[in-house]
Design a protein around this motif. Structure first.
Motif, mmCIF file in Angstrom:
data_model
loop_
_atom_site.group_PDB
_atom_site.id
_atom_site.type_symbol
_atom_site.label_atom_id
_atom_site.label_comp_id
_atom_site.label_asym_id
_atom_site.label_seq_id
_atom_site.Cartn_x
_atom_site.Cartn_y
_atom_site.Cartn_z
ATOM 1 N N ASN A 196 0.759 -1.080 0.163
ATOM 2 C CA ASN A 196 -0.055 0.024 0.032
ATOM 3 C C ASN A 196 0.888 1.174 -0.060
ATOM 4 O O ASN A 196 1.849 1.145 0.836
ATOM 5 N N TYR A 197 0.679 2.290 -0.906
ATOM 6 C CA TYR A 197 1.408 3.279 -0.913
ATOM 7 C C TYR A 197 0.826 4.380 -0.040
ATOM 8 O O TYR A 197 0.355 5.540 -0.373
ATOM 9 N N SER A 198 1.035 3.987 1.190
ATOM 10 C CA SER A 198 0.616 4.812 2.284
ATOM 11 C C SER A 198 1.380 4.426 3.638
ATOM 12 O O SER A 198 1.859 3.157 3.571
ATOM 13 N N PRO A 199 1.713 5.259 4.689
ATOM 14 C CA PRO A 199 1.140 6.591 4.830
ATOM 15 C C PRO A 199 2.008 7.689 4.361
ATOM 16 O O PRO A 199 3.180 7.393 3.927
ATOM 17 N N VAL A 200 1.360 8.944 4.157
ATOM 18 C CA VAL A 200 2.012 9.933 3.697
ATOM 19 C C VAL A 200 2.881 10.695 4.721
ATOM 20 O O VAL A 200 2.431 10.759 5.979
ATOM 21 N N ALA A 201 4.161 10.611 4.740
ATOM 22 C CA ALA A 201 5.165 11.236 5.685
ATOM 23 C C ALA A 201 5.637 12.788 5.358
ATOM 24 O O ALA A 201 6.512 13.073 6.144
ATOM 25 N N ASP A 202 4.851 13.191 4.372
ATOM 26 C CA ASP A 202 5.107 14.793 4.425
ATOM 27 C C ASP A 202 4.497 15.632 5.369
ATOM 28 O O ASP A 202 3.466 15.457 5.923
ATOM 29 N N VAL A 203 5.415 16.577 6.000
ATOM 30 C CA VAL A 203 4.914 17.726 6.876
ATOM 31 C C VAL A 203 4.349 18.793 6.202
ATOM 32 O O VAL A 203 5.154 19.701 5.507
ATOM 33 N N ASN A 204 2.926 19.011 6.165
ATOM 34 C CA ASN A 204 2.275 19.965 5.415
ATOM 35 C C ASN A 204 2.496 21.247 6.304
ATOM 36 O O ASN A 204 1.705 21.716 6.850
ATOM 37 N N VAL A 205 3.488 22.212 5.595
ATOM 38 C CA VAL A 205 3.703 23.502 6.394
ATOM 39 C C VAL A 205 3.184 24.597 5.297
ATOM 40 O O VAL A 205 3.224 25.826 5.808
ATOM 41 N N ASP A 206 2.609 24.100 4.057
ATOM 42 C CA ASP A 206 2.190 25.225 3.098
ATOM 43 C C ASP A 206 0.740 25.209 3.271
ATOM 44 O O ASP A 206 0.300 24.180 2.500
ATOM 45 N N PRO A 207 -0.099 25.993 3.462
ATOM 46 C CA PRO A 207 -1.603 25.991 3.757
ATOM 47 C C PRO A 207 -1.994 25.864 1.961
ATOM 48 O O PRO A 207 -3.087 25.267 1.571
ATOM 49 N N ALA A 208 -1.240 26.402 0.992
ATOM 50 C CA ALA A 208 -1.506 26.445 -0.116
ATOM 51 C C ALA A 208 -1.165 25.159 -0.872
ATOM 52 O O ALA A 208 -1.148 24.928 -2.101
ATOM 53 N N ASN A 209 -0.660 24.085 -0.394
ATOM 54 C CA ASN A 209 -0.155 22.976 -1.047
ATOM 55 C C ASN A 209 -1.221 22.322 -1.764
ATOM 56 O O ASN A 209 -2.111 21.836 -1.201
ATOM 57 N N PRO A 210 -1.112 22.141 -3.118
ATOM 58 C CA PRO A 210 -2.134 21.865 -3.790
ATOM 59 C C PRO A 210 -2.291 20.074 -3.952
ATOM 60 O O PRO A 210 -3.654 19.570 -4.502
ATOM 61 N N VAL A 211 -1.296 19.485 -3.416
ATOM 62 C CA VAL A 211 -1.308 17.882 -3.822
ATOM 63 C C VAL A 211 -1.024 17.262 -2.563
ATOM 64 O O VAL A 211 -1.388 16.004 -2.436
ATOM 65 N N ILE A 212 -0.513 18.042 -1.421
ATOM 66 C CA ILE A 212 -0.593 17.101 -0.249
ATOM 67 C C ILE A 212 -1.794 17.275 0.733
ATOM 68 O O ILE A 212 -2.818 16.663 0.916
ATOM 69 N N GLY A 213 -1.698 18.741 1.425
ATOM 70 C CA GLY A 213 -2.847 19.144 2.208
ATOM 71 C C GLY A 213 -3.149 18.180 3.131
ATOM 72 O O GLY A 213 -2.547 17.393 4.015
ATOM 73 N N VAL A 214 -4.449 17.794 3.166
ATOM 74 C CA VAL A 214 -5.282 16.937 4.252
ATOM 75 C C VAL A 214 -4.574 15.232 4.005
ATOM 76 O O VAL A 214 -4.927 14.623 4.943
ATOM 77 N N ARG A 215 -3.732 15.178 3.246
ATOM 78 C CA ARG A 215 -3.154 13.750 2.976
ATOM 79 C C ARG A 215 -1.884 13.478 4.079
ATOM 80 O O ARG A 215 -1.492 12.312 4.005
ATOM 81 N N SER A 216 -1.723 14.795 4.631
ATOM 82 C CA SER A 216 -0.562 14.757 5.691
ATOM 83 C C SER A 216 -1.253 14.712 6.875
ATOM 84 O O SER A 216 -2.246 15.147 7.053
ATOM 85 N N PHE A 217 -0.427 14.305 7.941
ATOM 86 C CA PHE A 217 -1.213 14.099 9.384
ATOM 87 C C PHE A 217 -0.972 15.506 9.956
ATOM 88 O O PHE A 217 -1.706 15.571 10.760
ATOM 89 N N GLY A 218 -0.064 16.526 9.292
ATOM 90 C CA GLY A 218 -0.087 17.690 10.039
ATOM 91 C C GLY A 218 1.090 18.411 9.845
ATOM 92 O O GLY A 218 1.956 18.287 8.836
ATOM 93 N N ALA A 219 1.462 19.518 10.360
ATOM 94 C CA ALA A 219 2.549 20.557 10.547
ATOM 95 C C ALA A 219 3.454 20.154 11.449
ATOM 96 O O ALA A 219 4.532 20.812 11.441
ATOM 97 N N ASP A 220 3.482 19.426 12.499
ATOM 98 C CA ASP A 220 4.409 19.235 13.396
ATOM 99 C C ASP A 220 5.307 18.037 13.162
ATOM 100 O O ASP A 220 4.501 16.824 13.157
ATOM 101 N N PRO A 221 6.346 18.292 13.040
ATOM 102 C CA PRO A 221 7.088 16.966 12.338
ATOM 103 C C PRO A 221 7.149 15.765 13.376
ATOM 104 O O PRO A 221 7.241 14.430 13.145
#
Length: 613
Positions: A196-221
């Motif tokens: 399974n190509y999950s989980p997303v390990a990206d830290v979403n720190v840009d509110p304008a991110n068009p491809v990650i956003g809610v696919r990330s667990f959050g902004a705290d690494p």
């Protein structure tokens, strides 16, 4: 899992394949022994993971057979495996692979049978993107869980309810993330999907991110790292290979790598303390595979190559510095981010030279296959380097038990996929994630006694796989089941003036309004809609059904919730919170900044109101 003999008896039509698979001596399943007996062409096939159209390995619908012929040069999955001896197949909804759980199990068995019937036949590693939330390939009746950002907002314990307004640090529930991986992984395994190509390990720190956003667990690494590790543990317990993505970190960009070439400007120091943290945790948790990103990070490699093609990033940083020796898979090779600099014949060769093992979904499989074959024959890519990748892939297949149990049982599908206990667990987890951001008055909870007639208006984006209908309809049905007389009015993500007028008129006949918002902008029509609904004087409850940042654009709304996705499980949970059937327990896993001054935080990480249900 059922034994090999049980599957032989239970699965019609696979007897011959099982005989072929069972005929080899046990030592022939040793990855090193297998590798030593493979031809060069067979080795090249093992590093490719391809799409294929159709619900059946041998008898796809005519349109799917035609699509296969046009894109892959064959008509069926069985022909594809015979021609290229592929190591992997990826399932997509749009490729018509995922009609129903039992059909998926039959497709998986057909794929394994077709591969094992070849000389020196090997089992196939079948994969998909089942992130849950906004990205799912396998829908109902499978259990669908809240997505990553919702999990990041989840309540970590009952102590969180002791203080109105919060009082705890955000971070989500490791137990819920682990349960998601274990239960969802068990369902995937029952259908024959073992990567399974999950989980997303990206830290979403840009509110304008068009491809990650809610696919990330959050902004705290650190919080992201903990949840990534927990979900991996769940998948591993289920016998499914999890995949942490997208290395070296795709969370700080306003460019979608599907359509462009993102550049991440983090310094090496920032990368170490932000982006690298969840990937280190994934490696420590024993993650089976890591996916690279088609992004440029100049501080890590100044060559101008995307990370997928960078030996400095893949071999130098990921393998040598971080110590990862598992399978590395590219993000899809048909994406623009990896095709901007090199042609489709060069990309797979450069990815292997960089240290990648699996080449995912090349746009032109025949071109890619023969490019890699020629690169080895010409000496540009050594056979030793290719052997390293093939051995990692074979070892992963062995660890997953594919040499002993390549087939799945139809009876197991019926017992496992969409089991009542799994559906109930998804509902319970979702109830712990809904986040109440604003409640002035207070407005919530609404009651059927005081506000019996509810208008549910707002955005109805394309529904993720497995939803029962548009978000407004799902919300209205859920509220009706809770005692309201709720009606749905879809106004879309860009409502026209006529649609806004119709919604305002309908609000006048209601006792309260629930409006679903989806990525509201300062000058967008969604904002106009909500502001005009507020002027009716009816209580208006806003519900962000994707990014929680919408609330910053709508200061006039007195009650605002974040659901983090528009799947049924999250919308039903939001309806229960609105009706007071359960208390809101979620806490923001990302900061929401002021719309008029983004340097200022409006609601910090950990913000979330509650009330006693």
């Amino acid at each position: 899992m059922p034994s090999r003999r049980t599957v032989l008896a239970a699965t019609a039509g696979v007897t011959a394949a099982l005989t072929v698979g069972a005929a080899a001596p046990v030592n022939d399943r040793d990855p090193s022994t297998l590798l030593s007996r493979m031809t060069l062409e067979e080795k090249v096939g093992q590093v490719f993971v391809s799409r294929v159209y159709g619900h059946s390995a041998t008898a796809p619908d005519p349109a799917d057979a035609d699509a296969n012929l046009a894109e892959l040069g064959v008509r069926t999955a069985a022909e594809l495996l015979a021609r290229y001896r592929l190591g992997g197949i990826i399932y997509f909804t749009w490729a018509h692979n995922t009609r129903a759980p039992r059909q998926l199990a039959d497709l998986s068995n057909g794929i394994q049978r077709a591969s094992l019937q070849q000389p020196r036949g090997l089992p196939v590693l079948i994969s998909t993107d089942q992130e849950h939330g906004a990205v799912c390939r396998v829908g109902r009746p499978a259990a669908l869980f809240p997505g990553a950002m919702a999990i990041g907002a989840g309540e970590r314990g009952r102590e969180a309810l002791r203080q109105k307004g919060g009082g705890r640090r955000a971070g989500g529930s490791r137990a819920d993330a682990r349960m998601l991986g274990r239960l969802a992984g068990g369902e995937l395994r029952a259908m024959g999907i073992r990567q399974n190509y999950s989980p997303v390990a990206d830290v979403n720190v840009d509110p304008a991110n068009p491809v990650i956003g809610v696919r990330s667990f959050g902004a705290d690494p650190d919080a992201v790292a903990a949840l990534v590790a927990a979900e991996i543990e769940g998948y591993r317990a289920a016998g499914v290979a999890a995949t942490a993505k997208h290395f070296p970190g795709h969370g700080d960009t306003a460019v979608d790598s599907h359509t462009g070439f993102p550049v991440i400007t983090h310094t090496r120091e920032v990368w170490e303390t932000l982006d690298a943290v969840p990937f280190r945790a994934a490696i420590a948790a024993g993650v089976d595979s890591l996916m690279t990103a088609h992004i440029l990070v100049p501080s890590l490699d100044a060559s101008g190559d995307p990370a997928t093609l960078s030996r400095t990033v893949v071999t130098g940083i990921l393998r040598e510095e971080l110590g990862y020796d598992g399978v590395v898979v590219t993000d899809a090779l048909d994406m623009a981010g990896v095709r901007t600099k090199y042609g489709d014949d060069r990309v797979p060769v450069l990815a292997l030279r960089a240290g990648v093992d699996q080449l995912l979904n090349p746009p032109k499989l025949d071109v890619a296959f023969h490019a890699v074959l020629k690169a080895v024959q010409d000496g540009e890519l050594t056979e030793k380097r290719l052997d390293e990748s093939v051995l990692r892939i074979l070892r992963l297949k062995a660890r997953l038990g594919l040499f002993d149990e390549p087939y799945v049982s139809p009876a197991e599908v019926g017992r496992t996929v969409g089991a009542p206990a799994h559906l109930a667990a998804a509902d319970r987890i979702a109830e712990r994630t809904t986040t109440l951001l604003v409640d002035e008055g207070p407005v919530l909870p609404l009651s059927p006694r005081t506000h019996p007639r509810v208008l549910v208006a707002g955005a109805d984006p394309a529904s993720p796989t497995g939803t029962t209908g548009p978000p407004t309809a799902v919300l209205a049905a859920a509220l009706t089941a809770l005692g309201f007389w709720a009606t749905a009015l879809s106004t879309g993500t860009d409502p026209t003036p006529e649609t806004i007028t119709r919604a305002v008129t309908a609000a006048g006949a209601a006792d309260a309004v629930v409006v679903a918002t989806y990525n509201v902008t300062a000058d967008g029509a969604q904002r106009t809609l909500v502001e005009q609904l507020v002027t009716t004087g009816r209580p208006v409850v806003g519900l962000a059904i994707r990014n929680p940042y919408d609330v910053a654009q709508l200061p006039s709304v007195k009650a605002y919730l974040a659901a983090y996705s528009w799947t049924d499980v999250e919308l039903r949970a939001a309806a229960r919170v609105i009706a007071g059937a359960v208390a809101p327990r979620g806490k923001l896993p990302v900061p929401v900044r002021r719309a008029d001054d983004p340097t200022q935080v409006l609601y910090p990480i950990g913000h979330g109101l509650t009330y006693w249900a």
